[in-house]
Design a protein around this motif. Structure first.
Motif, short mmCIF file in Angstrom:
data_model
loop_
_atom_site.label_atom_id
_atom_site.label_comp_id
_atom_site.label_asym_id
_atom_site.label_seq_id
_atom_site.Cartn_x
_atom_site.Cartn_y
_atom_site.Cartn_z
N ALA A 93 0.85 -1.19 0.00
CA ALA A 93 0.00 0.00 0.00
C ALA A 93 0.88 1.24 0.00
CB ALA A 93 -0.88 0.00 1.24
N PRO A 94 0.41 2.31 -0.65
CA PRO A 94 1.18 3.55 -0.59
C PRO A 94 1.25 4.06 0.85
CG PRO A 94 -0.96 3.91 -1.60
CD PRO A 94 -0.79 2.44 -1.47
N ALA A 95 2.41 4.53 1.23
CA ALA A 95 2.61 4.89 2.63
C ALA A 95 1.71 6.05 3.04
CB ALA A 95 4.08 5.25 2.85
N ALA A 96 1.45 6.95 2.12
CA ALA A 96 0.65 8.12 2.48
C ALA A 96 -0.84 7.84 2.43
CB ALA A 96 1.00 9.28 1.56
N GLY A 97 -1.18 6.63 2.03
CA GLY A 97 -2.59 6.29 1.94
C GLY A 97 -3.17 6.74 0.61
N GLU A 98 -4.35 6.22 0.30
CA GLU A 98 -5.00 6.64 -0.93
C GLU A 98 -6.49 6.74 -0.66
OE1 GLU A 98 -5.16 3.72 -4.02
OE2 GLU A 98 -4.51 2.15 -2.66
N THR A 99 -7.19 7.36 -1.57
CA THR A 99 -8.63 7.43 -1.40
C THR A 99 -9.27 6.50 -2.41
OG1 THR A 99 -8.74 9.29 -2.88
CG2 THR A 99 -8.65 9.77 -0.54
N ALA A 100 -10.45 6.04 -2.04
CA ALA A 100 -11.15 5.09 -2.90
C ALA A 100 -12.60 5.52 -3.02
CB ALA A 100 -11.05 3.68 -2.31
N MET A 101 -13.28 4.91 -3.94
CA MET A 101 -14.69 5.20 -4.18
C MET A 101 -14.93 6.71 -4.31
SD MET A 101 -15.85 2.27 -4.44
CE MET A 101 -17.63 2.20 -4.46
N PHE A 102 -14.30 7.31 -5.29
CA PHE A 102 -14.47 8.72 -5.57
C PHE A 102 -14.13 9.59 -4.37
CE2 PHE A 102 -17.70 6.36 -7.99
CZ PHE A 102 -17.14 6.52 -9.24
N GLY A 103 -13.15 9.16 -3.63
CA GLY A 103 -12.69 10.00 -2.52
C GLY A 103 -13.55 9.93 -1.29
N THR A 104 -14.52 9.01 -1.25
CA THR A 104 -15.33 8.94 -0.05
C THR A 104 -14.67 8.11 1.04
OG1 THR A 104 -16.48 7.09 -0.99
CG2 THR A 104 -17.52 9.24 -1.22
N LEU A 105 -13.74 7.28 0.67
CA LEU A 105 -13.06 6.46 1.67
C LEU A 105 -11.57 6.79 1.62
CD1 LEU A 105 -14.69 2.98 1.16
CD2 LEU A 105 -15.11 4.60 2.96
N ALA A 106 -10.99 6.98 2.76
CA ALA A 106 -9.55 7.22 2.82
C ALA A 106 -8.90 5.96 3.36
CB ALA A 106 -9.25 8.40 3.73
N VAL A 107 -8.20 5.28 2.50
CA VAL A 107 -7.54 4.05 2.93
C VAL A 107 -6.10 4.42 3.28
CG1 VAL A 107 -7.05 1.67 2.38
CG2 VAL A 107 -8.99 2.82 1.34
N ASP A 108 -5.92 4.83 4.53
CA ASP A 108 -4.58 5.18 4.97
C ASP A 108 -4.17 4.22 6.08
OD1 ASP A 108 -6.29 6.08 6.86
OD2 ASP A 108 -6.10 8.18 6.30
N ARG A 109 -3.01 4.47 6.61
CA ARG A 109 -2.50 3.50 7.59
C ARG A 109 -3.42 3.33 8.80
NH1 ARG A 109 1.42 -0.06 5.83
NH2 ARG A 109 2.04 0.91 3.89
N PRO A 110 -3.87 4.41 9.41
CA PRO A 110 -4.78 4.19 10.54
C PRO A 110 -6.02 3.41 10.15
CG PRO A 110 -4.04 6.45 10.49
CD PRO A 110 -3.56 5.84 9.22
N ALA A 111 -6.54 3.71 8.97
CA ALA A 111 -7.73 2.97 8.54
C ALA A 111 -7.41 1.49 8.41
CB ALA A 111 -8.24 3.52 7.21
N LEU A 112 -6.25 1.20 7.83
CA LEU A 112 -5.89 -0.22 7.67
C LEU A 112 -5.72 -0.89 9.02
CD1 LEU A 112 -3.43 0.18 4.69
CD2 LEU A 112 -5.67 -0.90 4.65
N PHE A 113 -5.08 -0.16 9.93
CA PHE A 113 -4.91 -0.73 11.27
C PHE A 113 -6.26 -1.01 11.91
CE2 PHE A 113 -4.40 -0.48 15.83
CZ PHE A 113 -3.26 -1.23 16.05
N LEU A 114 -7.15 -0.04 11.79
CA LEU A 114 -8.47 -0.22 12.40
C LEU A 114 -9.22 -1.36 11.74
CD1 LEU A 114 -9.37 3.52 12.78
CD2 LEU A 114 -9.14 1.90 14.64
N TRP A 115 -9.09 -1.49 10.44
CA TRP A 115 -9.73 -2.62 9.76
C TRP A 115 -9.21 -3.94 10.30
CZ3 TRP A 115 -9.74 -1.12 3.85
CH2 TRP A 115 -10.61 -0.04 3.67
#
Lengths: 439, 145, 99, 528, 541
Positions: D79-101
């Motif tokens: 994954a990109p270290a800075a995170g990325e957005t998905a679904m037209f920018g409605t979801l931010a898939v960044d490190r904290p999000a991944l950790f929480l997932w």
């Protein structure tokens, strides 16, 4: 000028004239419909029908209309008076309101003012009609509830359940039309049909709309809420005089509305039918002529209403609900997906129509196969294992034993006897004992 | 609330941006209001006509709830009365599908613009509702008896 | 007509709903008050959408409607089940859980 | 076919369709898998015969979590270290999000195991038909049957999906929808207890009414922020808040309402009033799921909102949240002392823990973020195991949750008492348990961000809270068992696995937390 | 993950792990009481031998911290599992090594409450031993804190499971006091860590690194951090307002546990004063020294007075300890190397003397079955050896010249006088009171005619027709061989260290000097009191 701009320029007097005309139209159509219905049904049943008032009884409706206000109004003791008063009004207003978005004709001149034969052309016109028919349900439910009597309540509930069930089917059947017209404005929908009426393009949609419009208006063969043999008269059992008349009015106006709406959506609205439209460079589609075509089409539907009533027997409630929920709704959904897919695929230029047809055909076959493979009902073992008695109501068992006085504990008996004495009842037997044991 | 006044003045002065494709003139709805007023006036007038013109002859039997002539049972329905579950279920289903319609309409208007993506989305959407629908169907939620 | 009035109306409706939730005791009424609150928010959203000149607010109103509908369904189911098992919809009568 | 050809032949002008590209989904596979499986699970309910449902649902739920976990792991590795957005920018898939997932998936694994267990309570903890009047013939028949509501599995999966979306939501609307997607199934799940049904339903009603009330607040906050910033995207709000000349009233009112809604979900005092009732009334596996996963999701959301959207206004809200944190810790610790029911006690403990978590959340530093994330991980596992243990102590009327019934439990079942003691010590924050490391990282972040007084209050609250944990230990070990006390059910494989999982993680994170800390601090929120 | 970062001396590792292994083994063997007891004893003896080896290997003049080893624990925080000993830690570890076998020996034949096992009891003791060794040897502040808190748990169960009637109350009280203190210390620990992180630019918990940074912090910061640590240590080494848990805990704990509690656990507090407070917060220490001194002196007087009036023997022991801890704190915060050396030796001697006193009192109680002083009288007639032992332990406790305690108390008072004359004089009153309470106790229990319910009743109650004196003689025996064996080492040490304290002083003095140096304290008395070191070291080690 476009339709919307023309309408926006209407002066207030013109708006008032149109609105009053629509009110009159509703009332007159109701009266005409009633006498026509009686006459036609009578004809179908080989009897004369009303034949006393006026020539051949044709003024019967007018006489009824004059009679009704002079009848005594009765409000049951148990009624919730405010709501009881409001309910008929609440069902009448939306019925008339739905008229305002129906386009009756194209551009005309009224007292020198250029305008369109339509009260208002909203970009969400279709929604107004649907909203009004939904609002009408409040009147029905509240009428049933406020009467304070079981029959109207059940009738009201049934009515409401029926209306909202068929409202789904009706709403979904319109989706395909909107898909083709790309607009929710009734005027636009009519205009878009210049190149072809939707009823033959979208036959499934039309059929579903047609069935659900009958269900929606509680008409035969779907007139279950008013089934005299089962529920006396439905939600308006306790209504009389003009309030009853209002319900009646609303029901018939609704019939006119759904017919007019059907004309608008599927039958080219006010546009002249095919051979006539070719005459004289579309002359018959201008001026006041289209009113003729519009009402002609609408009255055909109204006749069908009557025809159905004279012909078909009434459905059972479960049959009726099954038709709505298990056939119309899923068929509709499948149809919508199909239409969307077809249009989307066609817009993809690199896919040939043959591909679409083949794929679509396969999908359809699979779908039908699935539908047939599924058993209609879950196997009997599916029952949740708990026998339900009394349909959810606390019903005393049939073999309830009434305890003997001698069997009761002395304390209870003493209390019982005292109560019996004070109540002046000599035999404090079954009923009281039952109450005690329940406590 | 001391801060409310400046807020309101400010909001009042905020220029209201006009998206071009939105019919923003509320005057368009005026005929609807007129129609509503007329219809309401007519309905209220009619409803009041009855008591004004009709006779009023009191009779205890008349004001009792109509139950085919049997002694009316005491108030089983209002207040503490219970409605069969099936009606609630129908109401819930109605809401479910009504909401589906709420989304289908806007979609239908712009389906052509959305193209294949729109097809995919609407298919997923209908399928999602379809799952719930299948569940209700199979569990007998659509059966009346 | 300035949009401010709509905002005020929306705030008022929201407050009425909130107060209703706090003071009413019938679960259904409380529930309706909550729906009132949600719809007040819808009014706000649409108004702001107009003020801001973007359609986002209206789209949000759509979502809110959906959510409100889902809430109605779930809430009705829960309230109905408790009503059926104990024949009352009063919040005050639900007192098995206490500090 | 003639119909279709007529459709095709219909000449209609077509606007040139602008191509709307379908978004890439590699980042959000876990969410798609969970939600897809939830739908599938509904179909299972619809189509499978009754006797197959339970095994199918359990398998599906476990497989789903495993598959989502695998997808997550494979995505994380590149994954990109800075995170990325998905679904037209409605979801931010960044490190904290991944950790929480990851945390949510792991925790829900434990919760699903608890939910699936049918050995502790014959037929599982869930009633087949909730609306049957108690005491009627139907009710008795139902009690005797071993039918179980397998609907709880799709509900769980939907809630899980909602939680995952909630943590990653990059705009407030998505957040709101996710909030409801996670809440609505939970409301229902609360009311499904097989035993003590009235209590359970009451809990459901309370949870529902208060939850919906809070959602309304959240939503009004969203509306006001939308009015303020002209957008609900978190980054846009941040931008507007940093440099807008609009009236701040909208901003502050919106912020306040929004945060109240969030705090409610996270059960932070004084917005905790539903917590004890719901924790007590809900079926214990659901309580475990709710206590662990909802807290993770809610604080994930709080962290994101505070750190991404509202950072520039921190001077306005921070003081208030200081107060809220203190109130929460004090309420949790003090009211926890007076409880006589184990589940209620843990509920108040969760209120206190929410206060601790809030401390970490308002430390707007990387350490605050990573500390809070780590704390969530530790707290979640401990809680799952705790409720797992609670579900094992039963008497003839179901779970014996009254404290007096726990007296002398160590004599009856030393193992269970030992495990429970360990978990309570972890909740109290004794070193060598994960609870201590969690507290440590959070307090460290808070101190580093200049919140020394808050930390001191937190420490005192921990000590007070330790008292009621100790009380249980004292009861279990040093009191004489009651003659008609409860028995300890020998748990089936599922519950055993869930408890073991919780205990092992609690221990592991207490002894060797380095790897999890590294994960938690591997990146910050993507702001765009 | 734990990976060895630097290999070190594994002796300490062995010292730490052995009791842990022992505890595990004993738990495993708890089904068979006898084997478990033997195993526990064996492990504790080996541990003692290891302690002796450590002592021998220690170079008094060498580096400040010796025999260290270190492992990475949580790299992101810079936390290591690192242990090393200085002189003070070494003597304490040695004392632990000594006391644990004795405690096991003393508790050999005690009954345990129903449902518990002897094996469990001894396992907990071994566990406690491992943890306390760790606390003294830890050179990573985080590790120290962790062990400091963990230490509570076995003790909690020792008191709660094996204690007297009010054991629940005592155990919870003990735990909460210590836990709260520990949590407040945690705030300070984190504070130091944050401070060091900002200053050094890296995360570390290493004691020396933290010390070097924190000791340079401004006064106000130091005061806050100091207070955090101080509360925890003051709870442990019961200084007066925070002492109330000790009488309850001592009274309810089994005798062996009381020995560990007073002899070892409480020393963590004074050890913390020396190891953490002075080097890390020199400015704050100086600023707040009067506070500590007041508390210390109040402790001396208060403890002594309550001991004098005490009617319960175990509570008596607690108050005696409180008085002694007052002396120790006084010595530490008087800031002279004499007094500090005195305090450190006092820590050792107090463990020995009070440990023995507790053991002996325990033996008395075991015979009489009552803890009330009033239940005893004239016991010396029945048990002359026991009486002698009580006398020896008592005399050592009151610091009679010739016993070990005398040296330390003397050093404390002499050393404290120049810096804190008033406090010293007041504390001297404590010595007088000590004589009073020790002799009073001895006289009440041992002297005079045979009396008291415990002794007389042991024969079968007042109602029996037998001559009470004969009956009591029959039931109450003098010390048996095992008990003598337990007490013998202690007697030897009391006398030995009283006459020849040099080994301890040698080990302790350099560390004390280093501490003084770190705390930037100037010794008021030029010539160092230690027997041997003539010249002061020029810089801190």
């Amino acid at each position: 000028m476009t339709r919307a701009q023309l309408l926006a320029d209407d002066p207030i007097w013109l708006i008032l004239i149109k609105a009053v005309a629509l009110l009159l139209l509703g009332a007159l159509a109701t009266m005409a419909m009633i006498i026509l219905e009686r006459k036609i049904v009578a004809r179908m049943q080989h009897r004369p029908g009303p034949n006393r008032v006026g020539p051949n009884g044709w003024f019967q409706s007018i006489a009824d209309a004059i009679k009704l206000p002079f009848k005594e109004q009765i409000i049951p003791d148990t009624a919730d008076r405010k709501v009881y008063f409001l309910a008929p009004i609440m069902s009448t207003i939306p019925a008339f309101l739905a008229f305002s978005v129906i386009p009756f004709g194209p551009e005309v001149s009224i007292f020198g003012e250029r305008t369109v034969l339509q009260l208002v052309d909203l970009p969400v016109g279709v929604l107004v009609v649907l909203a009004c028919s939904s609002m009408g349900v409040y009147g029905i439910v509240l009428a049933g509830w406020s009467s304070g009597s079981p029959y109207p309540l059940l009738g009201g509930l049934r009515s409401a359940a029926q209306v909202i069930s068929y409202e789904i089917a009706m709403g979904l059947s319109i989706v395909a039309v909107i898909l083709y017209s790309g607009s929710l404005s009734t005027g636009d929908i009519v205009d878009k049909q210049a190149s072809g009426w939707y009823f033959y393009l979208l036959i499934p949609s039309f059929l579903i709309y047609f069935v659900s419009m009958i269900g929606e208006t509680n008409r035969a063969p779907f007139d279950l809420p008013e089934a005299e043999s089962e529920l006396v008269g439905g939600f308006h059992t306790e209504y009389s005089s003009m309030k009853f008349a209002l319900f009646f009015l609303a029901e018939y106006v609704n019939m006119v509305i759904v017919s007019a709406f059907c004309t608008t959506l599927f039958f080219g609205g006010y546009m002249a039918p095919w051979p006539i439209s070719l005459i004289d460079a579309n002359y018959f589609n201008t001026g006041w002529w289209p009113l003729l075509w519009f009402f002609g089409k609408t009255w055909i539907f109204l006749f069908v209403f009557i025809w159905l009533r004279g012909t078909l027997p009434r459905l059972r409630y479960d049959q009726f609900m099954r038709l709505g929920w298990k056939i119309l709704v899923p068929a509709n959904l499948v149809w919508i997906v199909l239409v969307v897919a077809l249009r989307a695929f066609r817009n993809q230029n690199d896919i040939s129509p043959t591909t679409i047809l083949v794929t679509g055909g396969i999908a359809l076959v699979v779908l039908i196969g699935v539908v047939f493979l599924l058993p209609e009902r879950a196997p009997r073992t599916e029952g949740q294992g708990v026998p339900v008695t009394g349909g959810g109501y606390p019903v005393p068992p049939l073999d309830l034993k009434v305890p003997n006085k001698a069997d009761l504990k002395p304390k209870v008996r003493r209390r019982r006897e005292k109560a019996a004495v004070s109540a002046g009842v000599g035999t404090a037997g079954g009923a009281d004992a039952q109450k005690e044991t329940e406590q | 609330m001391p801060t409310l006044r400046p807020l309101l003045t400010e909001l009042a002065q905020t220029p209201v941006a006009q998206p071009p494709d939105v019919v923003s003139n509320l005057a368009v709805y005026l005929p609807l209001v007129v129609m509503f007023a007329l219809a309401a006036a007519f309905a209220v007038f009619s409803a009041l006509l009855g008591p004004l013109l009709g006779p009023s002859r009191y009779n205890k039997a008349k004001v009792a709830a109509y139950e085919c002539g049997i002694e009316p049972s005491p108030q089983p329905v209002i207040g503490g009365g219970r409605v069969p579950v099936a009606y609630y279920l129908t109401a819930m289903l109605f809401i479910l599908f009504d909401i589906e319609m709420v989304f289908l309409y806007p979609f239908a208007v712009s389906a052509d613009v959305l193209g294949m993506f729109g097809l995919l989305e609407i298919f997923l959407f209908i399928a999602t509702v379809g799952f719930a629908y299948a569940y209700v169907w199979r569990r007998g939620g659509l059966d009346w008896n | 007509m300035t949009p401010t009035y709509y905002l005020l109306l929306s705030a008022l409706l929201f407050t009425i709903g909130a107060v209703g939730v706090l003071v009413r005791r019938n679960a259904i009424v409380v529930f309706m008050c909550i729906e009132l609150m949600l719809n007040a928010v819808n009014l706000s959203l649409v108004t702001f959408s107009r003020i801001n000149g973007s359609l986002d607010g209206q789209i949000m109103a759509f979502f809110v409607m959906v959510v409100a509908a889902a809430e109605v369904v779930v809430g009705l189911a829960i309230i109905m089940s408790i009503f059926r098992t104990r024949r009352t919809a009063s919040v005050d009568d639900s007192n098995l859980l206490k500090y | 076919m003639s119909l279709m050809s007529s459709v095709l032949l219909l000449a209609q002008e077509q606007p040139a369709p602008p191509k709307v590209e379908a978004p890439p989904v590699s980042a959000i596979w876990p969410i798609l898998i969970v939600l897809g499986a939830a739908c599938l699970s509904v179909l299972f309910e619809a189509l499978l015969p009754k006797h197959l449902r339970w095994p199918a649902q359990v398998t599906l739920a476990l497989l789903t979590i495993a598959a989502a976990g695998v997808k997550l792991v494979t995505y994380v590795s590149d994954a990109p270290a800075a995170g990325e957005t998905a679904m037209f920018g409605t979801l931010a898939v960044d490190r904290p999000a991944l950790f929480l997932w990851g945390t949510l998936l792991a925790l829900s694994l434990g919760a699903v195991l608890l939910i699936a267990d049918r050995s502790v309570e014959p037929g599982g903890a869930f009633v087949a038909s909730a609306a049957i009047r108690p005491g009627t013939i139907q009710d008795r028949a139902q009690v005797a049957s071993t039918g179980m509501q397998t609907e709880v599995f799709p509900l769980t999966l939907f809630a899980l999906g909602g939680m995952m979306v909630f943590c990653a939501a990059n705009d407030l609307l998505t957040m709101f929808v996710a909030l409801e997607v996670l809440s609505l199934p939970l409301y229902l799940m609360c009311g499904l207890a097989r035993r003590r049904r009235l209590l359970s339903q009451e809990a459901a009603v309370k949870y529902f009414l208060l939850g919906a009330f809070a959602s309304a607040f959240f939503l009004y906050g969203v509306a006001l922020l939308y009015g303020y910033a002209g957008s609900v995207r978190l980054a846009d709000i941040a931008e507007a808040a940093a440099g807008s000349d609009r009236s701040d009233t909208l901003l502050f009112a919106g912020m306040g309402l929004l945060v109240v809604g969030l705090l409610f979900k996270a059960a932070v005092g004084p917005f905790h009033t539903w917590t004890p009732d719901v924790y007590q009334g809900a079926p214990t596996p659901v309580t475990a799921f709710m206590a662990a996963c909802t807290k993770v999701a809610a604080f994930g959301g709080i962290l994101r909102v505070l750190q991404v959207a509202l950072e520039s206004t921190q001077w306005e809200w921070r003081g208030v949240l200081w107060g809220v944190a203190i109130v929460s810790m004090v309420i949790g610790a003090v009211l926890g002392l007076t409880q006589t029911d184990v589940k209620r006690m843990i509920a108040y403990s969760s209120v206190a823990h929410a206060g601790f978590l809030l401390i970490g959340s308002i430390a707007l530093t990387e350490k605050g973020l990573s500390g809070t994330l780590f704390y969530l991980l530790t707290y979640g596992f401990t809680t799952i195991a705790t409720f797992g243990v609670i579900s094992l102590v039963r008497d003839s009327s179901g779970e014996a949750t009254h404290l007096s019934q726990w007296a002398g439990l160590a004599k009856r079942s030393p193992l269970l008492a030992g495990v429970f003691t360990f978990l309570l010590l972890a909740l109290a924050g004794i070193p060598l348990t994960s609870g201590f490391v969690g507290k440590f990282v959070v307090f460290e972040a808070a101190l580093a961000d200049g919140m020394a007084p808050l930390v001191v209050v937190a420490l005192i609250a921990s000590a007070v809270a330790a008292f009621f944990y100790l009380r249980v230990i004292v009861l279990m070990y040093f009191s004489e068992p009651a003659a008609d006390g409860p028995t300890v059910t020998v748990p089936g494989a599922f519950t055993t696995a869930a408890i073991t999982l919780g205990v092992i993680v609690t221990l592991l994170l207490g002894v060797a937390p380095a790897f999890a800390l590294d994960w938690a601090s591997s990146g910050v929120f993507a702001i765009r | 993950m734990i990976t060895p970062s630097s290999t070190g001396n594994w002796l300490l590792a062995a010292l730490l792990l052995l009791p842990l292994v022992g505890a595990a083994v004993v738990v495993a063997l708890r089904g068979n009481d006898h084997v478990a007891k033997l195993a526990a004893l064996a492990f504790s003896l080996v541990e003692f031998v290891l302690g002796v080896v450590a002592w021998i290997q220690f170079e008094p003049g060498g580096a400040r911290l010796q025999q260290g080893f270190s492992l990475d624990w949580i790299p992101s925080f810079g936390v290591h599992i690192s242990f090393a000993v200085d002189g003070i830690a070494l003597v304490m570890i040695a004392v632990i090594g000594l006391l644990v076998p004795l405690v096991i020996g003393a508790g050999w034949a005690d009954k345990v409450p129903e449902g518990r096992t002897k094996g469990g009891f001894f396992a907990l003791i071994l566990l406690e031993q491992a943890l306390t060794v760790g606390v003294f040897a830890a050179t990573d502040v985080f590790l120290f804190y962790v062990l400091f808190e963990i230490m509570l748990i076995p003790m909690y169960f020792l008191i709660g499971s094996y204690g007297g009637a009010r054991r629940q109350y005592a155990a919870v009280k003990f735990f909460l006091y210590s836990f709260l203190g520990g949590l407040i210390m945690l705030a300070s620990v984190i504070g130091c860590y944050v401070l060091a992180g900002e200053e050094l630019g890296k995360n570390t918990f290493d004691w020396s690194e933290l010390t070097s940074v924190v000791s340079k912090a401004p006064l106000e910061t130091q005061i806050w951090l100091f207070l955090g640590f101080f509360v925890a240590f003051a709870v442990k080494a019961p200084l007066v307002p925070l002492h109330t848990w000790l009488p309850d805990a001592t009274a309810e704990a089994p005798i062996g546990v009381a020995v560990l509690l007073v002899g070892i656990l409480d020393k963590v507090g004074t050890f913390g004063f020396l190891r953490y407070l002075l080097p890390m917060f020199p400015l704050a220490s100086k600023e707040l020294a009067p506070l500590v001194l007041v508390l210390a002196v109040v402790g001396v007087i208060y403890g002594s007075m309550l001991a004098t009036g005490q009617r319960d023997m175990k509570r008596f022991l607690a108050y005696v300890s409180i008085a002694h801890f007052g002396f120790i704190a006084l010595g530490i915060f008087a800031f002279s190397s004499q007094s500090m050396v005195g305090s450190v030796t006092y820590m050792v001697n107090h463990s020995i003397a009070t440990g023995m006193l507790i053991l002996v009192v325990g033996m008395v109680i075991a015979r009489g079955g009552s803890t009330r002083v009033a239940d005893y009288g004239g016991m010396a007639k029945l048990t002359p050896v026991l009486a002698a032992m009580l006398l020896i332990a008592g005399l050592s406790s009151m610091s009679l010249p010739g016993t070990n305690s005398f040296i330390s108390e003397f050093l404390v008072l002499i050393g404290s006088f120049p810096n804190a004359p008033v406090y010293t004089i007041i504390a001297t009153v404590g010595m007088v009171l000590a004589a009073l309470y020790v002799l009073w106790l001895y006289q009440r229990i041992m002297q005079g005619p045979l009396r008291g319910d415990a002794l007389v009743g042991a024969a079968g109650g007042p109602g029996t027709m037998i001559d009470p004196e004969i009956g009591a003689k029959r039931a109450i025996a003098d010390l048996n061989g095992r008990e003598k064996l337990v007490l013998a080492p202690l007697v030897l040490l009391i006398v030995g260290l009283g006459l020849y304290p040099k080994p301890v002083l040698d080990v302790v003095t350099p560390t004390v000097d280093a501490t003084m140096c770190q705390a930037a304290l100037v010794d008021p008395v030029q010539s160092a009191p230690s027997a041997q070191s003539g010249e002061r070291q020029s810089q801190c080690r």
